[in-house]
Design an enzyme around this catalytic site. Structure first.
Site, short mmCIF file in Angstrom:
data_model
loop_
_atom_site.label_atom_id
_atom_site.label_comp_id
_atom_site.label_asym_id
_atom_site.label_seq_id
_atom_site.Cartn_x
_atom_site.Cartn_y
_atom_site.Cartn_z
N HIS A 92 -8.10 -0.38 6.24
CA HIS A 92 -8.48 -1.59 6.98
C HIS A 92 -9.13 -2.57 6.02
O HIS A 92 -10.02 -2.19 5.25
CB HIS A 92 -9.45 -1.23 8.11
CG HIS A 92 -9.83 -2.40 8.94
ND1 HIS A 92 -8.99 -2.96 9.88
CD2 HIS A 92 -10.98 -3.12 8.98
CE1 HIS A 92 -9.59 -3.99 10.45
NE2 HIS A 92 -10.80 -4.12 9.92
N ASN A 138 0.84 -1.21 0.00
CA ASN A 138 0.00 0.00 0.00
C ASN A 138 0.87 1.25 0.00
O ASN A 138 0.54 2.25 -0.66
CB ASN A 138 -0.93 0.00 1.22
CG ASN A 138 -2.17 -0.83 0.98
OD1 ASN A 138 -3.05 -0.41 0.22
ND2 ASN A 138 -2.24 -1.99 1.58
N GLU A 167 -7.23 -2.37 -2.68
CA GLU A 167 -6.66 -1.45 -1.69
C GLU A 167 -5.73 -0.46 -2.38
O GLU A 167 -5.74 0.74 -2.07
CB GLU A 167 -5.88 -2.25 -0.63
CG GLU A 167 -6.73 -3.18 0.22
CD GLU A 167 -5.92 -3.84 1.32
OE1 GLU A 167 -6.21 -5.01 1.63
OE2 GLU A 167 -5.01 -3.19 1.87
N ARG A 227 4.13 1.87 25.83
CA ARG A 227 3.66 2.46 24.57
C ARG A 227 3.97 3.95 24.50
O ARG A 227 4.33 4.48 23.45
CB ARG A 227 2.14 2.27 24.42
CG ARG A 227 1.74 0.85 24.06
CD ARG A 227 0.23 0.71 23.89
NE ARG A 227 -0.11 -0.68 23.61
CZ ARG A 227 -0.06 -1.22 22.39
NH1 ARG A 227 0.31 -0.48 21.38
NH2 ARG A 227 -0.37 -2.49 22.19
N ARG A 256 0.85 -1.44 14.92
CA ARG A 256 0.87 -1.06 16.34
C ARG A 256 -0.42 -0.28 16.64
O ARG A 256 -0.78 0.64 15.91
CB ARG A 256 2.07 -0.18 16.66
CG ARG A 256 3.41 -0.79 16.40
CD ARG A 256 3.63 -2.04 17.20
NE ARG A 256 3.64 -1.80 18.64
CZ ARG A 256 3.58 -2.78 19.54
NH1 ARG A 256 3.45 -4.04 19.13
NH2 ARG A 256 3.59 -2.52 20.82
C1 GRF Z 1 -3.21 -4.75 4.01
O1 GRF Z 1 -4.14 -5.75 3.69
C2 GRF Z 1 -3.89 -3.69 4.85
O2 GRF Z 1 -5.28 -3.53 4.59
C3 GRF Z 1 -3.71 -4.23 6.22
O3 GRF Z 1 -2.43 -4.80 6.24
C4 GRF Z 1 -2.10 -5.24 4.91
C5 GRF Z 1 -0.78 -4.57 4.62
O4 GRF Z 1 -0.28 -4.88 3.44
N1 GRF Z 1 -3.85 -3.22 7.25
P1 GRF Z 1 1.00 -4.07 2.85
O5 GRF Z 1 2.06 -4.05 3.92
O6 GRF Z 1 0.53 -2.69 2.51
O7 GRF Z 1 1.38 -4.88 1.66
#
Ligand code: GRF
Length: 198
Positions: free
Chosen positions: A110, A15, A175, A66, A92
């Protein structure tokens, strides 16, 4: 004024790559930092190859403290001076004290159609529930986990043959389309939700 974007990752960073590659030309924002809580995260090398500065702050030495981890995170972020923070596979959970500092300027992706399936194992839970549709959501980050205002969703049909792994794999390209589309609008000050159909 071009917006400065920091991207927080924990893993492979697909992503993050989609976001960083989208911020070109007449895009209203540019990536200024990729930060990971795992120094071994595969996404750090990908960010460097895209010419984006990287920082790793290993959360493990902080144990359960934290607040101390987040202090180090805040210091690194203040040096990069981002206008927007994108959580992209950042695993985290951030405390309300931290999220309050960036409220209205921090986004997260998400892998479910929120408000359904907050938390982990979203693909298995959607299959267990027999859902006909699944998807992903980009939302603003608030104190409550996976709960802030929704800025975009992408939907896809669940196939009879799907497993949690095949759902995850089929969702990832969605995504990679949704998050950059939302960031572009958000960086323009437009919070109108982006809706995509896979
Ligand atoms: C993705 O599916 C995102 O929705 C979730 O963790 C995964 C991360 O994938 N929160 P990447 O590290 O971006 O490949």
């Amino acid at each position: 004024m071009t917006k400065r974007v920091a991207i927080l990752i924990s893993g492979g960073g697909s992503n993050m790559v989609a976001l960083a590659q989208s911020m070109q030309g007449d895009h209203p924002a540019r990536p200024v930092l990729v930060l990971s809580n795992d120094p071994q995260a595969g996404g750090l090398a990908k960010a460097r190859s895209l010419g984006v500065p990287t920082v790793a702050i290993d959360h493990k030495p902080y144990g359960k403290d934290r607040a101390a981890f987040e202090e180090a995170l805040q210091t690194a972020l203040e040096q990069a001076r981002p206008d927007i923070i994108c959580l992209a596979g950042f695993m985290r959970i951030l405390t309300p004290g931290f999220t309050a500092q960036w409220e209205g300027r921090m986004l997260n992706i998400h892998p479910s159609l929120l408000p359904k399936y907050k938390g982990l194992h979203t693909h298995a839970r959607a299959l267990e529930a027999g859902d006909a549709e699944h998807g992903c959501t980009v939302h603003e980050v608030t104190a409550a986990l996976d709960d802030g205002p929704i800025l975009g969703q992408a939907r896809m049909k669940v196939l009879p043959v799907d497993t949690p792994d095949t759902l995850a794999a089929r969702l990832l390209p969605l995504e990679h389309a949704l998050y950059p589309a939302v960031l572009r609008r958000f960086a323009d000050g437009d919070r109108t939700p982006v809706m995509l159909q896979g």
